[in-house]
Design a protein around this motif. Sequence first.
Motif, PDB file in Angstrom:
ATOM      1  N   LEU A 170      38.134  36.528  43.813  1.00 28.77           N
ATOM      2  CA  LEU A 170      37.839  37.620  42.495  1.00 28.77           C
ATOM      3  C   LEU A 170      38.898  38.402  42.921  1.00 28.77           C
ATOM      4  CD1 LEU A 170      34.287  36.178  41.167  1.00 28.77           C
ATOM      5  CD2 LEU A 170      36.813  35.509  40.322  1.00 28.77           C
ATOM      6  N   ALA A 171      38.380  39.109  44.174  1.00 27.89           N
ATOM      7  CA  ALA A 171      38.691  40.195  44.492  1.00 27.89           C
ATOM      8  C   ALA A 171      40.324  40.554  44.351  1.00 27.89           C
ATOM      9  CB  ALA A 171      38.033  41.184  45.679  1.00 27.89           C
ATOM     10  N   THR A 172      40.499  39.077  45.332  1.00 25.74           N
ATOM     11  CA  THR A 172      42.508  39.281  45.597  1.00 25.74           C
ATOM     12  C   THR A 172      43.013  40.058  44.589  1.00 25.74           C
ATOM     13  OG1 THR A 172      41.460  38.164  47.404  1.00 25.74           O
ATOM     14  CG2 THR A 172      43.223  38.622  47.093  1.00 25.74           C
ATOM     15  N   ARG A 173      42.579  38.861  43.065  1.00 31.90           N
ATOM     16  CA  ARG A 173      44.013  38.585  41.975  1.00 31.90           C
ATOM     17  C   ARG A 173      43.514  40.592  41.926  1.00 31.90           C
ATOM     18  NH1 ARG A 173      40.781  34.258  40.912  1.00 31.90           N
ATOM     19  NH2 ARG A 173      41.503  32.408  41.587  1.00 31.90           N
ATOM     20  N   LEU A 174      42.143  40.724  41.587  1.00 28.23           N
ATOM     21  CA  LEU A 174      42.096  41.675  40.794  1.00 28.23           C
ATOM     22  C   LEU A 174      43.248  43.360  42.276  1.00 28.23           C
ATOM     23  CD1 LEU A 174      38.778  41.906  40.144  1.00 28.23           C
ATOM     24  CD2 LEU A 174      40.585  42.392  38.224  1.00 28.23           C
ATOM     25  N   MET A 175      42.997  42.886  42.914  1.00 28.88           N
ATOM     26  CA  MET A 175      43.401  44.121  44.372  1.00 28.88           C
ATOM     27  C   MET A 175      45.024  44.090  43.795  1.00 28.88           C
ATOM     28  SD  MET A 175      43.791  45.967  46.274  1.00 28.88           S
ATOM     29  CE  MET A 175      42.319  46.126  47.279  1.00 28.88           C
ATOM     30  N   VAL A 176      45.574  42.762  43.469  1.00 27.24           N
ATOM     31  CA  VAL A 176      47.149  42.635  43.978  1.00 27.24           C
ATOM     32  C   VAL A 176      47.669  42.945  41.964  1.00 27.24           C
ATOM     33  CG1 VAL A 176      48.932  40.971  42.897  1.00 27.24           C
ATOM     34  CG2 VAL A 176      47.302  40.610  44.951  1.00 27.24           C
ATOM     35  N   ALA A 186      55.142  42.562  34.319  1.00 20.47           N
ATOM     36  CA  ALA A 186      54.656  41.706  35.479  1.00 20.47           C
ATOM     37  C   ALA A 186      52.849  42.707  35.063  1.00 20.47           C
ATOM     38  CB  ALA A 186      54.866  41.879  36.554  1.00 20.47           C
ATOM     39  N   PRO A 187      52.839  43.811  35.259  1.00 20.71           N
ATOM     40  CA  PRO A 187      51.674  44.415  35.384  1.00 20.71           C
ATOM     41  C   PRO A 187      50.229  43.654  34.041  1.00 20.71           C
ATOM     42  CG  PRO A 187      52.990  46.026  35.926  1.00 20.71           C
ATOM     43  CD  PRO A 187      53.371  44.966  35.450  1.00 20.71           C
ATOM     44  N   ARG A 188      50.969  43.444  32.848  1.00 14.52           N
ATOM     45  CA  ARG A 188      49.851  43.706  31.921  1.00 14.52           C
ATOM     46  C   ARG A 188      49.279  40.973  32.369  1.00 14.52           C
ATOM     47  NH1 ARG A 188      52.637  45.639  26.620  1.00 14.52           N
ATOM     48  NH2 ARG A 188      54.138  46.231  28.273  1.00 14.52           N
ATOM     49  N   ARG A 189      50.907  40.902  33.531  1.00 12.96           N
ATOM     50  CA  ARG A 189      50.494  39.129  33.232  1.00 12.96           C
ATOM     51  C   ARG A 189      49.049  39.409  34.002  1.00 12.96           C
ATOM     52  NH1 ARG A 189      56.313  38.929  32.871  1.00 12.96           N
ATOM     53  NH2 ARG A 189      55.992  39.106  34.840  1.00 12.96           N
ATOM     54  N   ALA A 190      49.519  40.281  35.338  1.00 16.35           N
ATOM     55  CA  ALA A 190      48.628  39.881  36.114  1.00 16.35           C
ATOM     56  C   ALA A 190      47.389  40.405  35.365  1.00 16.35           C
ATOM     57  CB  ALA A 190      49.106  40.983  37.534  1.00 16.35           C
ATOM     58  N   TYR A 191      46.931  42.158  35.222  1.00 17.96           N
ATOM     59  CA  TYR A 191      45.879  42.173  34.879  1.00 17.96           C
ATOM     60  C   TYR A 191      44.934  41.438  33.757  1.00 17.96           C
ATOM     61  CZ  TYR A 191      45.274  47.335  35.792  1.00 17.96           C
ATOM     62  OH  TYR A 191      45.491  48.576  36.330  1.00 17.96           O
ATOM     63  N   ARG A 192      46.136  40.723  33.005  1.00 16.15           N
ATOM     64  CA  ARG A 192      45.347  39.909  32.187  1.00 16.15           C
ATOM     65  C   ARG A 192      44.628  38.489  32.599  1.00 16.15           C
ATOM     66  NH1 ARG A 192      46.278  34.863  30.819  1.00 16.15           N
ATOM     67  NH2 ARG A 192      48.614  35.136  32.085  1.00 16.15           N
ATOM     68  N   SER A 193      44.920  37.845  34.150  1.00 16.21           N
ATOM     69  CA  SER A 193      45.273  36.921  34.441  1.00 16.21           C
ATOM     70  C   SER A 193      44.324  36.738  35.239  1.00 16.21           C
ATOM     71  CB  SER A 193      46.331  35.960  34.882  1.00 16.21           C
ATOM     72  OG  SER A 193      45.824  34.640  35.860  1.00 16.21           O
ATOM     73  N   ALA A 194      44.009  38.233  36.055  1.00 19.71           N
ATOM     74  CA  ALA A 194      43.256  37.858  36.842  1.00 19.71           C
ATOM     75  C   ALA A 194      41.436  38.099  35.994  1.00 19.71           C
ATOM     76  CB  ALA A 194      42.863  39.722  37.757  1.00 19.71           C
TER      77      ALA A 194
END
Length: 439
Positions: A184-190, A242-250
Amino acid sequence: MTAPELPPPRSSLPEAASRFGAHLLASAAAHALDVEGVTGGPPGTTSLPAPPVTSASALAARPLPAAPAAGAPAPSAGLDRILRGPSGLGTAGLRLFPRDEPQAPPSPPAAAAEGRPVPGLYHHTVTEPDPGLVEEVSRRIKAWALDEVSLYPEDWEEQFDGFSVGRYMVGCHPDAPTVDHLMLATRLMVAENAVDDCYCEDHGGSPVGLGERLLLAHTALDPLYTTEEYRPQWAESLHADAPRRAYRSAMEYFVRAASASQADRFRHDMARLHMGYLAEAAWAQLDHVPEVWEYLAMRQFNNFRPCPTITDTVGGYELPADLHAQAGMQKVIALAGNATTIVNDLYSYTKELDAPGHHLNLPVVIAEREGLSERDAYLKSIEVHNDLMHDFEREAAALAEACPAPGVHRFLRGVAAWVDGNHHWHQSNTYRYTLPDFW
């Protein structure tokens, strides 16, 4: 007619603690979400999707060491220091336990870390994160980055690996009960670093137009509620970069494990972060070096605060919203974020000097605004960090005494562990950081 005299201000912490009262003190363990509760989601939510791997290893299935019982002395020096409180003249009243009570046994010596700490920097040594857990979290986060969100092109792979985010998060969350919690923390950090790199910094970032990019990305964390006609266009935009894809998924993973108040707390702190990004961008566009106090104000927002504020979610329990919102707790979290961010300024100093453009960090601002040499400004920045760390520990000890709820104590231990783990990662990440030759 004269206005009535207002009563003197007083802390509401004891009242908040008594409101939860015997229920919280007697059943603090009931606030902890067990492994099935988190991986299956809270009531009314769907389960966490299976991790994006083809097979589960025995290590992945193995839970992490159990967290200390609520309110019990922690076995590590980094956590135990918060419960003990500060030492020295005039600090006896801030200790949670009287001096004549037995103290927890000392923790075993920490494994040697790579790199060296900044000389004179006040910090606490921690044990090296479990290499097996680090390997598993690193494997999972890379699979998520590549297969789920297409986070980076092939030529960025070395930088992704060099960031060592798995080692970072394992070190910062020693009480996480499972690998799923750590993720949970790792995805948000990335995801947060993808936004910083791609919107603000190294990989195409620019202060020009940053506000628009951040606002649209923030809707991946704090969803847009709009009309049927325009909702599909917004949903499609969440996959645009990429930033929005990462934010959404995390965030999707996070809200399945977090309570509603924990998720909203995180959104609030991310809005703070984005506001700090915008202040720094405005200075860059104006080619302006702020006053030192202004820089520190910006750093209270553009800092690590969203990371320690979720320590309870990652730990598998919840600090009740009313206790988290108390002014004393908010001050502790802010000081933790401020101190850990100055750690980043100090360890990334040479890296930023070597990068193109004019990067603001605390030593640079002190040097320019106070007319000091680079060396003296760097050394003064160490003093600023140390003052913030001492304030953090003093305020945390006072809060632990004022609000003797086990959940509060556990949360404070988690924040302290994050502070220590953050320093350990910076010190030991020799791929990214080298110290200036000032000694």
